[in-house]
Design an enzyme around this catalytic site. Structure first.
Site, PDB file in Angstrom:
ATOM      1  N   HIS A   1       0.807  -1.230   0.000  1.00  0.00           N
ATOM      2  CA  HIS A   1       0.000   0.000   0.000  1.00  0.00           C
ATOM      3  C   HIS A   1       0.836   1.275   0.000  1.00  0.00           C
ATOM      4  O   HIS A   1       0.547   2.231   0.716  1.00  0.00           O
ATOM      5  CB  HIS A   1      -0.937  -0.006   1.202  1.00  0.00           C
TER       6      HIS A   1
ATOM      7  N   GLU B   1     -11.684  -3.744  -2.765  1.00  0.00           N
ATOM      8  CA  GLU B   1     -10.715  -2.759  -3.226  1.00  0.00           C
ATOM      9  C   GLU B   1     -10.517  -2.930  -4.730  1.00  0.00           C
ATOM     10  O   GLU B   1      -9.836  -3.854  -5.164  1.00  0.00           O
ATOM     11  CB  GLU B   1      -9.390  -2.920  -2.493  1.00  0.00           C
TER      12      GLU B   1
ATOM     13  N   HIS C   1      -9.681   2.158   0.537  1.00  0.00           N
ATOM     14  CA  HIS C   1      -9.629   1.014   1.444  1.00  0.00           C
ATOM     15  C   HIS C   1     -10.742   1.077   2.496  1.00  0.00           C
ATOM     16  O   HIS C   1     -10.502   0.871   3.680  1.00  0.00           O
ATOM     17  CB  HIS C   1      -8.268   0.941   2.119  1.00  0.00           C
TER      18      HIS C   1
END
Length: 364
Positions: free
Chosen positions: A117, A329, A191
């Site tokens: 991420h 996601e 997210h």
């Protein structure tokens, strides 16, 4: 508080959510569509803090997990990433390493041996500039952030815009755009953790889910895709017909053991690459809320909040535990820079990255 005039189609207000340790103020914008839907969005991380959606009786309820204070987001959101914009690269890059135009880049590793991420300080921890936007049918918030060349060791200065829009038909639209001055890799997502029965209401295992994907990407023990796409048919990963989230989550399947539940990328059955395509539909039997997800992205990562362990307290004052929500996601596949058979995440200076995802809410 600053507010725009109320209209039948909605309103936009702003208040100060908190102050960072360096004295910088973090704003919270509230978007209301006049149809019972409301989104609260922070300039810190572009976080969707709350999302109120009507149930079958018209009663609004917050359907996303989050924190009540800025301090909690700063101190505790590094693991769950509640509601945040994720970048420069959503999901994992193996060993934090990739090669572009003959040069190898080493990213910080923050998830076992891999980069996750965006690294140690991704887009979820940045302060975004905000501008309210509206027309006769929508209210929205345009967020911008410029990531410097070399930030988290990614090449190129990346100018990123993320626009959240609420429509009068109870859709939350998220539009992404990015431009670079040097060849780089980009994979952006949001997210948010959803529980259609309401934040803090317990687990979401009784939600019925359908995913428009015949294949998924199996992973190794560090959650990096093995390469070949696998059929979902005959496995607990088959959501081509509706199943409850919890129906097979405890099956003795090696991929479920690796992820402690679902934490896998689904390869969407796209009508046309880059076209808006149905991705998933989720229904909560208790409240009647239905969420339909469509996206221009080729994949969607299903994550069932497997690592929430009761140590985090949410906006309602209740603690969060394993399975208390799910994430869908929308994104490119994990580790795409190292997987030549996957759709490319390379962005050249002559190109503009664009992506759209829609979360549409109705009731049964």
């Amino acid at each position: 508080m600053i507010a725009t005039p109320a209209h039948a189609q909605g309103a936009i207000t702003k208040d100060v959510f908190g102050t960072l340790t360096d004295g910088t103020k973090v704003d919270r914008y509230t978007l209301s569509n006049g149809q019972g839907m409301r989104a609260r969005i922070l300039t810190y991380g572009g976080i969707v803090q709350t999302l109120d959606v009507p149930d079958r009786k018209g009663r609004p309820g917050n359907v996303v997990l989050g924190f009540a204070t800025l301090k909690d987001y700063v101190d505790k959101n590094g693991g769950p990433y509640f509601g945040a914009i994720i970048g420069r690269y959503a999901n994992r890059i193996a060993k934090g390493r990739f090669t572009l135009e003959g040069k190898t880049y080493q990213l910080p590793v923050n998830n076992g041996p891999n980069s996750l991420h965006g690294g140690l300080k991704g887009f979820d921890k940045k302060l975004w500039k905000a501008e309210p936007v509206r027309d006769k049918d929508t209210v929205g918030l345009r967020l911008t952030y410029t990531s410097a060349d070399g930030e988290e060791n990614y090449p190129g200065t990346l100018q990123t815009t993320v626009t959240y829009t609420l429509t009068k038909t109870n859709e939350l639209r998220i539009a992404y755009q990015a431009k670079t001055d040097k060849t780089t890799v980009v994979n952006l997502t949001n997210h948010s953790y959803f529980n259609l029965a309401g934040e803090g209401s317990g687990d979401a295992y009784d939600h019925r889910m359908e995913i428009n994907a015949d294949r998924y990407t199996p992973v190794d023990e560090t959650s990096i895709p093995l390469g070949p796409l696998a059929p979902v048919r005959g496995t607990p990963f088959d959501f081509t017909r509706p199943h409850t989230i919890g129906e097979r989550i405890r099956d003795n399947h090696p991929q479920l053991l690796i992820g402690h539940g679902y934490d896998h990328n689904y390869v969407l059955n796209q009508r046309k690459p880059g076209a808006l395509t149905p991705a998933a539909q989720v229904t909560d039997p208790r409240t009647g809320r239905v969420m339909r997800v469509s996206t221009t992205e080729p994949g969607v990562q299903l994550y069932t909040a497997n690592f929430l362990d009761g140590t985090l307290t949410g906006t309602s004052g209740r603690t969060y535990r394993q399975g208390d929500a799910f994430c869908l996601e929308t994104q490119h596949f994990p580790d795409s820079p190292n997987q030549p058979t996957f759709p490319s995440t390379t962005l050249h200076p002559t190109q503009t990255f664009t992506s759209t995802t829609i979360y549409a809410f109705t009731t049964t």
